[in-house]
Enzyme design. Structure first.
Site, mmCIF file in Angstrom:
data_model
loop_
_atom_site.group_PDB
_atom_site.id
_atom_site.type_symbol
_atom_site.label_atom_id
_atom_site.label_comp_id
_atom_site.label_asym_id
_atom_site.label_seq_id
_atom_site.Cartn_x
_atom_site.Cartn_y
_atom_site.Cartn_z
ATOM 1 N N ASP A 129 6.245 -41.121 -13.598
ATOM 2 C CA ASP A 129 5.216 -40.796 -12.610
ATOM 3 C C ASP A 129 5.296 -41.798 -11.465
ATOM 4 O OD1 ASP A 129 3.058 -39.385 -11.669
ATOM 5 O OD2 ASP A 129 1.632 -40.136 -13.154
ATOM 6 N N GLU A 133 2.342 -36.574 -6.707
ATOM 7 C CA GLU A 133 1.136 -35.794 -6.471
ATOM 8 C C GLU A 133 1.107 -35.310 -5.029
ATOM 9 O OE1 GLU A 133 -2.425 -37.910 -7.674
ATOM 10 O OE2 GLU A 133 -1.589 -38.383 -9.646
ATOM 11 N N LYS A 149 7.625 -37.614 -11.025
ATOM 12 C CA LYS A 149 6.490 -36.748 -10.652
ATOM 13 C C LYS A 149 5.810 -37.334 -9.420
ATOM 14 C CE LYS A 149 2.395 -36.543 -13.018
ATOM 15 N NZ LYS A 149 1.428 -36.900 -11.983
ATOM 16 N N ASP A 204 0.973 -42.480 -14.643
ATOM 17 C CA ASP A 204 0.317 -43.669 -14.094
ATOM 18 C C ASP A 204 -1.090 -43.827 -14.680
ATOM 19 O OD1 ASP A 204 -0.924 -41.633 -12.714
ATOM 20 O OD2 ASP A 204 -0.552 -42.455 -10.714
ATOM 21 N N SER A 205 -1.503 -42.871 -15.530
ATOM 22 C CA SER A 205 -2.752 -43.028 -16.293
ATOM 23 C C SER A 205 -2.672 -44.272 -17.172
ATOM 24 C CB SER A 205 -3.008 -41.786 -17.164
ATOM 25 O OG SER A 205 -1.877 -41.471 -17.950
ATOM 26 N N GLU A 226 -3.579 -29.583 -12.316
ATOM 27 C CA GLU A 226 -4.666 -30.317 -12.990
ATOM 28 C C GLU A 226 -6.039 -29.934 -12.455
ATOM 29 O OE1 GLU A 226 -4.259 -34.607 -13.189
ATOM 30 O OE2 GLU A 226 -6.240 -34.813 -14.119
HETATM 31 O O1 KIV Z 1 -0.786 -39.971 -15.152
HETATM 32 C C1 KIV Z 1 -0.909 -39.020 -15.932
HETATM 33 O O2 KIV Z 1 -1.058 -39.184 -17.153
HETATM 34 C C2 KIV Z 1 -0.888 -37.675 -15.363
HETATM 35 C C3 KIV Z 1 -1.292 -36.553 -16.242
HETATM 36 C C4 KIV Z 1 -2.761 -36.503 -16.328
HETATM 37 C C5 KIV Z 1 -0.696 -35.260 -15.810
HETATM 38 O O3 KIV Z 1 -0.584 -37.521 -14.222
#
Ligand code: KIV
Length: 270
Positions: free
Chosen positions: A90, A121, A119, A51-52, A188
């Site tokens: 994510d 969090e 993924k 989600d970055s 992280e």
């Molecule tokens: O969103 C992302 O790119 C991430 C990484 C920093 C692990 O969660």
């Protein structure tokens, strides 16, 4: 014998990743489109559609406004580009607030893309979500330590694992996610001592970002490591080349050639 040579030759599965713990470091990078996914195909074990992308692709200040539709769209693109790495979608902020929402959204991720895992969090407080997804045959990559989706509630990006109490709490998080069925955990922004304690405490792989050498693998955001994202550069980012400089130099070259009528020369003309 090594499971992988430098170039990954076979489709990477959850079993491949599980077997790599303690044997061979796992490589993971983010990708948001087919173009880069194709360049990374066969060169890394895993691709995270992180989600970055909300920051580096969409230009927002944080990851919080990413949506499940957006993540599905980008994961479809990545799956079109790469066939060998294990691809992880994510789950964005707000898409797994309870078991029902999580299963509904992660089911969409499985049905509408070829991602092999999602993924989420969160530590022990999210173990029930990991369990619900695992029980519905959806593979989960956990994410503990510094969690960008907690940015506002935590009051900033905070490095974790600075004292014994916090290390113990992170180890508990990791154990809870493993018990709930996570196949691996992203760790992280934690002190390397904490990452080692976590990695030693569980039987599933840890994938570090800003967590030192003792994790079972490493992940970086592609636009950070290749110098395209210039808004800020965390200490843990190794910039392998200065992509922004390269692009600017060459866009200037193109502009100058167009203005001076050097391009298109005969070579580029029908
Ligand atoms: O969103 C992302 O790119 C991430 C990484 C920093 C692990 O969660």
């Amino acid at each position: 014998m090594s499971i992988h040579t430098e170039k990954v030759a076979k489709k990477v599965t959850l079993t491949t990743i599980a077997k790599m713990k303690g044997v061979e470091p796992i490589t993971m990078v983010t990708a948001y489109d087919a173009l880069f996914a194709k360049l990374f195909d066969g060169h890394v074990d895993m691709i995270l559609v992180g989600d970055s992308l909300n920051m580096s692709f969409l230009g927002k200040d944080d990851t919080l406004s990413a949506t499940i539709d957006q993540m599905i769209y980008h994961t479809q693109a990545v799956c079109n580009g790469a066939s060998l790495p294990l691809i992880v979608l994510d789950m964005p902020f707000g898409s797994y607030t309870n078991e029902i929402e999580a299963v509904k959204n992660a089911t969409r991720a499985y049905q509408e893309t070829n991602a092999q895992a999602v993924k989420i969090e969160g530590g022990k407080e999210r173990a029930h979500i990991v369990k619900a997804l695992s029980q519905n045959s959806i593979a989960v990559l956990g994410h503990i330590g510094l969690m960008p989706q907690f940015l506002r509630s935590d009051g900033g990006y905070k490095i974790r694992g600075k004292d014994k109490t916090d290390i113990a709490s992170l180890v508990e998080d990791a154990k809870a996610l493993e018990a709930a069925g996570a196949f691996a955990i992203v760790v992280e922004g934690v002190k390397s001592e904490a990452a080692k304690a976590i990695t030693d405490a569980i039987t599933i792989p840890t994938i570090g970002i800003g967590a030192g050498l003792d994790c079972d693998g490493q992940v970086l955001v592609w636009s950070d490591m290749f110098g395209f994202f210039e808004d800020f550069k965390p200490k843990f980012v190794k910039q392998y080349f200065d992509g922004a400089k390269l692009v600017r130099e060459n866009i200037d070259k193109y502009s100058a050639e167009v203005k001076s009528k050097q391009f298109p020369s005969e070579e580029y003309t029908y």
